[in-house]
Scaffold this active site. Sequence first.
Site, short mmCIF file in Angstrom:
data_model
loop_
_atom_site.label_atom_id
_atom_site.label_comp_id
_atom_site.label_asym_id
_atom_site.label_seq_id
_atom_site.Cartn_x
_atom_site.Cartn_y
_atom_site.Cartn_z
N TYR A 249 31.67 38.14 62.60
CA TYR A 249 30.83 39.21 62.08
C TYR A 249 30.96 39.42 60.57
O TYR A 249 30.34 40.33 60.04
CB TYR A 249 31.16 40.51 62.84
CG TYR A 249 31.09 40.31 64.33
CD1 TYR A 249 29.86 40.18 64.96
CD2 TYR A 249 32.24 40.17 65.10
CE1 TYR A 249 29.77 39.94 66.33
CE2 TYR A 249 32.17 39.93 66.46
CZ TYR A 249 30.94 39.82 67.07
OH TYR A 249 30.86 39.56 68.41
N HIS B 261 38.48 38.32 70.48
CA HIS B 261 38.47 39.17 71.68
C HIS B 261 38.75 38.31 72.91
O HIS B 261 38.32 37.16 72.99
CB HIS B 261 37.12 39.86 71.86
CG HIS B 261 36.71 40.72 70.70
ND1 HIS B 261 35.95 40.25 69.66
CD2 HIS B 261 36.96 42.03 70.45
CE1 HIS B 261 35.74 41.24 68.80
NE2 HIS B 261 36.35 42.33 69.25
N HIS C 250 32.30 37.41 77.48
CA HIS C 250 32.71 38.67 78.10
C HIS C 250 31.92 38.97 79.38
O HIS C 250 32.34 39.81 80.18
CB HIS C 250 32.51 39.84 77.14
CG HIS C 250 33.35 39.76 75.91
ND1 HIS C 250 34.72 39.66 75.95
CD2 HIS C 250 33.01 39.75 74.59
CE1 HIS C 250 35.19 39.59 74.71
NE2 HIS C 250 34.17 39.64 73.87
N ASP D 161 35.36 35.46 64.63
CA ASP D 161 35.91 36.76 64.23
C ASP D 161 37.43 36.68 64.12
O ASP D 161 38.09 37.66 63.77
CB ASP D 161 35.49 37.86 65.20
CG ASP D 161 35.57 37.46 66.66
OD1 ASP D 161 36.08 36.36 66.94
OD2 ASP D 161 35.10 38.23 67.51
#
Length: 559
Positions: A296, A165, A126, A256
């Site tokens: 996570y 993500h 990110h 994730d």
Amino acid sequence: MFLCKIKHNLFPACKIEVPERLTVSHEALVRTGLTDRCVSIPVREATDADILLVHSEEYLEAVKKTPYMTLEDLKEFTLQYGDVYFHPNIYHCAKLAAGAALQLVDSVMTGKVRNGMALVRPPGHHSMRSAANGFCVFNNVAIAARYAKQKYGLKRVLIVDWDIHHGQGVQFCFEDDPSVLCFSWHRYEHQKFWPQLRESEYDNVGKEKGAGFNINVPWNKVGMENSDYLSVFCHVLLPVAYEFCPDLVLVCAGFDSAIGDPEGEMCATPDIFAHLTHLLMNLAGGRLCAVLEGGYNLTSLPQSVCQTVQTLLGDPLPQPANLSAPCTSALESLHCVRSAHRPYWSCLKHAGRTSTELLLRFSCHRFQSYHICGLMTDRYTRIKTTNFLQDADDDSDALTALSSLISLTEKMNKNEVIGCLHLVCLSAGCSDMSGFLQAVFGLLLPLGYEYDPDLVLLVRISGVVCFCGQHFSPWLLFQEDEKACVGPTASCLLGDPAPPLERLQAALPEDVEAMERLRHKLQAAWKLLQTTGERATAASHFSIYIIGHTESLKSPALD
């Protein structure tokens, strides 16, 4: 196999990006004996020059000051960026995380190891040129890609991001660069899920010279399963990746996207990452570097890490679990992505087209001569077979070869051999490589995964056997004049990477049309063949014959 581990503690406290992510992952690797089979190499800090390959000097200088800040100053500094936490040690740990990725690249590119995985914190995908973001300080994989290109003169690098993500930092870094192909699937929900960027949509394909080299697959619903992930690999990523022909594969390995994760809310099981890893391992001559990003759930994370590492080490793949039809939302995304990239990739030129009929043809070929060797863990073993048909009226070479196949089946069932090679003289040729690969990705892989056979018989396909590897053992039949292919193919069966292919040209139009007609005809019965939400209406009972340009290539019949 290279393995490194870097961790840090965040400040202020974060409920999901916790040090236990690495602790449980490493403990699982130790408990399963995988660390004993890996090469562990001490990491180094990334230098300023390394970091400046991606980040601005102003941003680097700002982060350099964080070790000397008071806690109040750190809190204020953190507020400049989105969803990131700073600690007095984070600069040091972020340099180690990026440096670990570079050490991994060095080890793979110099041949010290075949592939590897870096377990690092903080993650990186990110982080942008001048901003920390989403737990990320320095963009570990983006730095590694530019470092590899600069130091080793690589012409093409593939980045696969299976984190849940969107790694917008990686996309922004390379969106105008045709030498880096970036693929990302991510939870999107029509821009309602973090990072809530319009740039995460499927139609953001790159800019200027980089148009077509950024592939976004948005998941617009939660609950995606193994079939959804495999479908995207088969119908988008693999065809494009083989046409791109990378010199190195980098994976933003965020777990994730596995079941139970509070961020992803997906339903894919940890074993799917073994299959995804395996499907990437035959690109770039096996040069693959996976770098941990998210993940996570402290149960599915270590399981997913172990599945990935086991596959990198060459262990047999687990049987694929819970394969069903891709969901409608996944098919909608898949169709949109294929359509958006149709102008840029010859393997997707047919995307969105439909056909009505396919003339199914096949030819029979007699077995004229044969050579058989079994594949044991000690490489090659010549095995003796019994002629069960010795009393048959026709004592031809064809019956002798068939007898050998029957004998070898029994030996495989008894685990006396783990795979086999048959050198059989056949009279027919195959289509060109580009057309054949399209058939592999668009037909054979989806059918193979959904049918889940106990045995695979592959006829005259040379080194590309590796594309169909699952948990079962394949048999290979070669022409007598293709003995030169036996060594590389046997190596693939034993877990060695396939030799790199040249960049592929566009497949012959008649091959593509034939494959697409057949896929449309079969997709009503075989759901992993679907690339749109529309249902086909073909009958469910069939036999498959893939038509080549010159002569036909017959695949096993499926009922």
